[in-house]
Structure formats: structure tokens, C-alpha cells
Enzyme design. Sequence first.
Site, PDB file in Angstrom:
ATOM      1  N   CYS A   8       0.847  -1.183   0.000  1.00 40.63           N
ATOM      2  CA  CYS A   8       0.000   0.000   0.000  1.00 40.63           C
ATOM      3  C   CYS A   8       0.890   1.243   0.000  1.00 40.63           C
ATOM      4  O   CYS A   8       2.095   1.161   0.198  1.00 40.63           O
ATOM      5  CB  CYS A   8      -0.906   0.005   1.217  1.00 40.63           C
ATOM      6  SG  CYS A   8      -2.011  -1.420   1.305  1.00 40.63           S
ATOM      7  N   GLY A  36      -0.784   0.573  -5.075  1.00 42.29           N
ATOM      8  CA  GLY A  36      -2.114   0.063  -4.764  1.00 42.29           C
ATOM      9  C   GLY A  36      -3.153   0.554  -5.736  1.00 42.29           C
ATOM     10  O   GLY A  36      -3.337   1.764  -5.871  1.00 42.29           O
ATOM     11  N   GLY A 112       1.752  -2.125   5.421  1.00 37.28           N
ATOM     12  CA  GLY A 112       2.460  -3.208   6.089  1.00 37.28           C
ATOM     13  C   GLY A 112       1.503  -4.285   6.546  1.00 37.28           C
ATOM     14  O   GLY A 112       0.358  -4.374   6.088  1.00 37.28           O
ATOM     15  N   CYS A 249      12.461  -4.410   3.445  1.00 36.68           N
ATOM     16  CA  CYS A 249      12.080  -5.440   2.475  1.00 36.68           C
ATOM     17  C   CYS A 249      12.849  -5.209   1.180  1.00 36.68           C
ATOM     18  O   CYS A 249      12.688  -4.175   0.523  1.00 36.68           O
ATOM     19  CB  CYS A 249      10.577  -5.364   2.212  1.00 36.68           C
ATOM     20  SG  CYS A 249      10.018  -6.406   0.844  1.00 36.68           S
ATOM     21  N   TYR A 255      11.034  -4.595  -7.055  1.00 41.01           N
ATOM     22  CA  TYR A 255       9.769  -4.494  -7.790  1.00 41.01           C
ATOM     23  C   TYR A 255       8.824  -3.395  -7.315  1.00 41.01           C
ATOM     24  O   TYR A 255       8.297  -2.644  -8.126  1.00 41.01           O
ATOM     25  CB  TYR A 255       9.051  -5.845  -7.709  1.00 41.01           C
ATOM     26  CG  TYR A 255       7.668  -5.863  -8.319  1.00 41.01           C
ATOM     27  CD1 TYR A 255       7.497  -5.795  -9.696  1.00 41.01           C
ATOM     28  CD2 TYR A 255       6.533  -5.956  -7.522  1.00 41.01           C
ATOM     29  CE1 TYR A 255       6.232  -5.816 -10.270  1.00 41.01           C
ATOM     30  CE2 TYR A 255       5.262  -5.984  -8.088  1.00 41.01           C
ATOM     31  CZ  TYR A 255       5.114  -5.915  -9.451  1.00 41.01           C
ATOM     32  OH  TYR A 255       3.871  -5.929 -10.019  1.00 41.01           O
ATOM     33  N   ASP A 358      13.134 -10.352 -16.198  1.00 44.05           N
ATOM     34  CA  ASP A 358      11.948  -9.972 -15.420  1.00 44.05           C
ATOM     35  C   ASP A 358      12.335  -9.945 -13.951  1.00 44.05           C
ATOM     36  O   ASP A 358      13.394 -10.452 -13.551  1.00 44.05           O
ATOM     37  CB  ASP A 358      10.799 -10.956 -15.662  1.00 44.05           C
ATOM     38  CG  ASP A 358       9.431 -10.328 -15.397  1.00 44.05           C
ATOM     39  OD1 ASP A 358       9.388  -9.171 -14.921  1.00 44.05           O
ATOM     40  OD2 ASP A 358       8.413 -10.990 -15.663  1.00 44.05           O
ATOM     41  N   ASP A 359      11.464  -9.349 -13.127  1.00 46.13           N
ATOM     42  CA  ASP A 359      11.798  -9.163 -11.716  1.00 46.13           C
ATOM     43  C   ASP A 359      11.501 -10.386 -10.861  1.00 46.13           C
ATOM     44  O   ASP A 359      12.067 -10.534  -9.773  1.00 46.13           O
ATOM     45  CB  ASP A 359      11.050  -7.953 -11.151  1.00 46.13           C
ATOM     46  CG  ASP A 359       9.548  -8.071 -11.358  1.00 46.13           C
ATOM     47  OD1 ASP A 359       8.898  -8.796 -10.592  1.00 46.13           O
ATOM     48  OD2 ASP A 359       9.033  -7.453 -12.302  1.00 46.13           O
ATOM     49  N   CYS A 447      15.244  -7.593   4.682  1.00 46.93           N
ATOM     50  CA  CYS A 447      14.446  -8.790   4.897  1.00 46.93           C
ATOM     51  C   CYS A 447      14.417  -9.556   3.581  1.00 46.93           C
ATOM     52  O   CYS A 447      13.991  -9.027   2.550  1.00 46.93           O
ATOM     53  CB  CYS A 447      13.027  -8.446   5.335  1.00 46.93           C
ATOM     54  SG  CYS A 447      11.986  -9.918   5.545  1.00 46.93           S
ATOM     55  N   CYS A 450      11.218 -14.172   2.235  1.00 49.30           N
ATOM     56  CA  CYS A 450      10.443 -14.851   1.194  1.00 49.30           C
ATOM     57  C   CYS A 450      11.352 -15.686   0.292  1.00 49.30           C
ATOM     58  O   CYS A 450      10.892 -16.598  -0.388  1.00 49.30           O
ATOM     59  CB  CYS A 450       9.635 -13.862   0.369  1.00 49.30           C
ATOM     60  SG  CYS A 450      10.609 -12.548  -0.404  1.00 49.30           S
TER      61      CYS A 450
END
Length: 481
Positions: A8, A36, A112, A249, A255, A358-359, A447, A450
Site C-alpha cells: 500500500c 495500490g 504493512g 524489504c 519491484y 523480469d523481476d 528482509c 520470502c
Amino acid sequence: MGSLREECGVFGVFCDKTCNVAEYAYYGLFALQHRGQESCGIVVNDDGLFNSYKDMGIVNDVFVPERLRALGEGNMAIGHVRYGTTGATDRNNAQPIVVNHIKGRMALAHNGNLVNSFELRSELELKGSIFHTTSDTEVISYIIIEERLTAPNIEEAVNRAMNRIKGAYSLVIMSPSKMIAVRDENGFRPLCYGKLPDGGYVVASESCALDTVGAEFVRDIDPGEIIVFDGSEPRSIRDHCGKAPNKMCVFEYVYFARPDSIIDGCNVHEARSRAGAFLALEHPVQADVVIGVPDSGLDAAVGYSKQSGIPYEIGLIKNKYIARTFISPGQESRVSKVKIKLNPIPSVVAGKRIVLIDDSIVRGTTCARIVKLLRDAGAKEIHMRVSAPPFMNPCYYGTDIDSRENLIACHHSVEETAKIIGADSLGYLSVDSVKKIAYGVNGKGYCTACFDGEYPTEIPKETKKSRFEGKLSESEKNKND
């Protein structure tokens, strides 16, 4: 997991005199629209009177001229653009949230995701709190209000609330007389502020929004910092600074953010270009041309080209009026949008060995379709290169990856994935290299959970988004009765 969704965006403006703050908020949100496209909202503060509007849709569709004028003037405003990562997709979950309570009124916009939202919501419900949304933003607002009952002022209530809320949150909060900006202790999500030519101040998720409204960038808000805007110079409260390792992040650089933004001292375009250069070193290939997938693959493609010496060309044209395919609610819709979103330039790709940048690859559906487009346009070879490591783990901090189920890298090797998407070869950026793409970040920490599963916080014991979504079990029915 229906789809991978973005972050967001939050925006706030504080002026020492009454002016058209709604217009500032409008243009600020317009600059943050990439963060967003599900819903948006603005709240204007006119001497303690809050006038708000929010709805589903993008900024220029929701805030037509007459709607923007109806918000009126004031000396403060906050705004929000949303992709929902916690809570249902409906108007009730659009932000900012406005709350009336015994000590006054408060508006809040949040970027977040909390990791202890379920526990806090259950605790509040047992005390009698009634929730009107399914988002964790309302949980944050209740915690702040609860602390405000005994705190001497709103900023101290926010300071106390930070002891209870855990996870990722960049907040812009508005009371009748103050605007407050807050960043969580790890600094997962970006937040910065700048100064307007007339002396007012602007807070935004990204510096590109400051540029849009003519504000001079002052600095990033530090992880754990609270900044209070109340008519004088901004006041900084640093009680929570330094309490946790900085963990921006890294996917913000890969991206989410706009290439012209500067986040924690690093230009996003430069970070993506470095990612492409690292990718060329890790996964070299003999080819005739490098092309990027618009838009976030373009910067990395330039970096790959410079490092490898393979010429860069524009090989795919994007229809600028089509939203990103990640936001499509269903598989059929995603495929149809890819068909009209991108079109190859045959003279660039026909008979060529192509490096396609690509990302990310999430499910592989979109990537496979792009590869086929290039094959149909006459590409001789297609070597897929991805400027991020493979997604292997859920994200609990605001990116809508809440399971491993639909992540292609969790179920297939690199070679298998290459065959599935139809590429001649496939290479991902390593985790070690993705940690090096952004220079100048506070504390030099990122971070990357993922990708590598190394979570900076405790992960949620309960990831249930809403007990009112979906069918209830028999035990839940009995309990609710």
C-alpha cells in the site's frame, strides 16, 4: 493464494494555514498509485473537523473534480492507496480509517502487515470491541485509542502502542491538531518526509510523491521513529529506535517502488541496474539482444546489458492503460490481460537469441505467456533471467504470499521451471547478490525471508485473516451462538 499483490501507499500533508490540502493528497496518491490500485481514500482536517471519502478504484476514477472539491480546504490531510494483504477486498477495508473516541478523533493510514494481528484482535473482541473491517489497520487504531485513554497526548499513545503491535507498519496518523508519522522498529516498509516551499511538511511512502507535490526531500524516517508535526519544527521521538535490526524489504528495490524513488539512501533504478549486472555475472549466456519485461524488468535489463556487453533493445511494448497482471483475481483474467498488455516488436526479436529479464516468477503463468509471445514473433532462443531469487516462503510483512502452494519454485527445479515456461534456460539472482543491490540502506540490513526463510520476527501462530470469511466449523458455529 489468489494472487501476488503489492504494498500500500500512505501520504500526509501538514500546513500551518488553511489551504487546498486535498489537492496535495490527490497528487501525492497519484504518484503512489503503483503501490495500490484496489482502493483509495483521503481525509481532510479543517480545524478538527474531518471530511473524508474513500472507494474502490484508482485515484483519478475515485476523486473526480467535484468529489475532490467536496472535501474542502484544511490544514492537514492524509491519504492511502491499497492492495489488501489482510482482510477482504471491499469498500469497508479501504483506508484511511476514521475513528471517533472519547478523547477526540483520529484518522490512520497503514502500509504493512502485523504478525500478531490475530492475537490482538481476539484480545480486543473479548473486551467488547466491535470491528467494522477485516484488516489489521483497524486493530492498530484500537490499540492506539486504548493507550490514548491514559496517555497525556496522542504521540505518547502511539509510543506505547508500539510496545504491543508487532510486524511491518509505516503509519500516517492525524488527530484534530497533529499529524504523526511512524515506522516500525525493523523498518520493513519505506517512509520519508519533505518540506513544502511555503513551510508545510509532507510524509510519503516514497520520495517520488514528494517530488510530485514540489516538496524538498528532508530525510527517511528511521526504523522505530515517531515524528510529530504540530505547527512548529517536526519533533522526533526515538524511544523505539535501535531496538531491532534494520530489515527493509529488499523486494521494494526489486519491484514495488518506482525507479525514481530514493529509499533509505539508495536510488531504486540504480539498485535494479545492479541486480541486472550481478545477474549477468552469475548467469552469462551467448545472445544477440537483452530485453526487459516492462516496467520493473527494464532497469535490470539495462544493467545486464552493460555488464555482459550484449546490446539492450526495447523488445516488448506495454499498453500503459492495463494494470499489472499480479492484481487480477483469477487465472482466466490474468491470461487475458497478458494478451492485451504486452506486444513484441518483431524486428527486434525475430531470428534473435534473446536474454529476457523480469523481476520475479511467482506461478509461472505470466512468464510462460510472454515467452510464447516472443516465440510467435520469431525469437530463435529465449534465455530467461530473473533479477530476484525464487520465492520459497510465505511473507508476513505485507506482500500477499501467504502460502507455498502456488509458488512454482517450491515444486519444481530451475530446469523444470524453464521447461514449464518454455525458455531455453533460466537463471535467478542469488540471495547473496540481492542483499548487495542497494547501497546506503540504514544498518545495511534487508528482509529476504520470502527467499531464504530467515524471518526477522516471530512468525504468526495464527494466520487466519478473518473468522467471518468462508465457512465456519461446527465448533465456531456453536461458539458464535
